[in-house]
Design an enzyme around this catalytic site. Sequence first.
Site, PDB file in Angstrom:
ATOM      1  N   ASP A  38     -19.509 -17.899 -31.578  1.00 39.65           N
ATOM      2  CA  ASP A  38     -20.914 -17.677 -31.914  1.00 39.65           C
ATOM      3  C   ASP A  38     -21.044 -17.748 -33.429  1.00 39.65           C
ATOM      4  O   ASP A  38     -20.039 -17.863 -34.141  1.00 39.65           O
ATOM      5  CB  ASP A  38     -21.374 -16.305 -31.404  1.00 39.65           C
ATOM      6  CG  ASP A  38     -22.857 -16.267 -31.042  1.00 39.65           C
ATOM      7  OD1 ASP A  38     -23.688 -16.620 -31.908  1.00 39.65           O
ATOM      8  OD2 ASP A  38     -23.186 -15.888 -29.908  1.00 39.65           O
ATOM      9  N   ASP A  64     -20.209 -22.867 -35.335  1.00 39.57           N
ATOM     10  CA  ASP A  64     -21.488 -23.572 -35.331  1.00 39.57           C
ATOM     11  C   ASP A  64     -21.329 -24.771 -34.401  1.00 39.57           C
ATOM     12  O   ASP A  64     -20.619 -25.728 -34.720  1.00 39.57           O
ATOM     13  CB  ASP A  64     -21.831 -24.028 -36.752  1.00 39.57           C
ATOM     14  CG  ASP A  64     -23.104 -24.866 -36.822  1.00 39.57           C
ATOM     15  OD1 ASP A  64     -23.711 -25.139 -35.761  1.00 39.57           O
ATOM     16  OD2 ASP A  64     -23.474 -25.276 -37.939  1.00 39.57           O
ATOM     17  N   TYR A 157     -37.963 -27.795 -26.122  1.00 36.69           N
ATOM     18  CA  TYR A 157     -36.952 -27.065 -25.359  1.00 36.69           C
ATOM     19  C   TYR A 157     -36.706 -27.738 -24.010  1.00 36.69           C
ATOM     20  O   TYR A 157     -35.560 -27.936 -23.593  1.00 36.69           O
ATOM     21  CB  TYR A 157     -37.417 -25.627 -25.169  1.00 36.69           C
ATOM     22  CG  TYR A 157     -36.411 -24.713 -24.510  1.00 36.69           C
ATOM     23  CD1 TYR A 157     -35.270 -24.295 -25.189  1.00 36.69           C
ATOM     24  CD2 TYR A 157     -36.618 -24.251 -23.215  1.00 36.69           C
ATOM     25  CE1 TYR A 157     -34.352 -23.436 -24.597  1.00 36.69           C
ATOM     26  CE2 TYR A 157     -35.713 -23.388 -22.619  1.00 36.69           C
ATOM     27  CZ  TYR A 157     -34.583 -22.984 -23.307  1.00 36.69           C
ATOM     28  OH  TYR A 157     -33.678 -22.131 -22.711  1.00 36.69           O
TER      29      TYR A 157
END
Length: 262
Positions: A38, A64, A157
């Site tokens: 994370d 990342d 999205y």
Amino acid sequence: MAGRVAGKVALVTGGASGIGRGCAEVLAAEGAAVVVTDVQDARGADAVAAIEAAGGRAAYLHHDVTDEAAWAEVIAQVKARHGRLDILVNNAGIAISGSVVEMSLADWRRQTAVNLDGVFLGVKHSIPLMRASGDGGSIVNMSSVAGLKGSAILGGYCATKGGVRLFTKAVAMECANAKDGIRVNSVHPGIIETPIWMSILNPETPGANAPPDLDAMSAMAVPLGVKGLPQDIANGVLWLASDESRYVTGAELVIDGGLTVR
């Protein structure tokens, strides 16, 4: 049934909170050695501490998912620590809401980089290590009900999650043709209690600075009448990660309380 993924090594991206943390905890509880990645380092360390306190095995890496060099390094560390990779949960994701005519190209590209490029890079760099063991593996790509149906304020999205859905099917066929034993499936959560809902809210909506009332939303929109929890998704991921789903690839596991069939 305990130990459903005993002896396996799992990598969970976006594993510091929400669905990712739930997946990491459940996989560890069922016997996997879990690598949590994370960009939220403090939360990642907390997730690993909780897993270890419960008797599981876990490690945290800053990661990342939009950075290809970072992916190469994470996979190299997994290989150095464990010598293999059996399970990849491509979970890291962000949500940027708003009208498509108002969304900046920068936001479109940032969302695509995390939600779609990150999944591509995970698959690209994980498959060779999975193949090296000769035992196959399971890749679970986190999509959404937004990858199955449209939403007026989530055009970008929806595009990324729909892309994850079809990318998953294509890679499933590629692995099947290679006879490498790697299965690739997507999971499509509905209204789940996770931090991502704060970013889905329209900033112009009155009360948008307050947490959304997911209970009220679910009572209105979900046939089962209740919201989901991260463990509900994690239980589905566990099944896809385990040998119980040995004959499942290229599939969509929808976990939404009936939301998409209403």
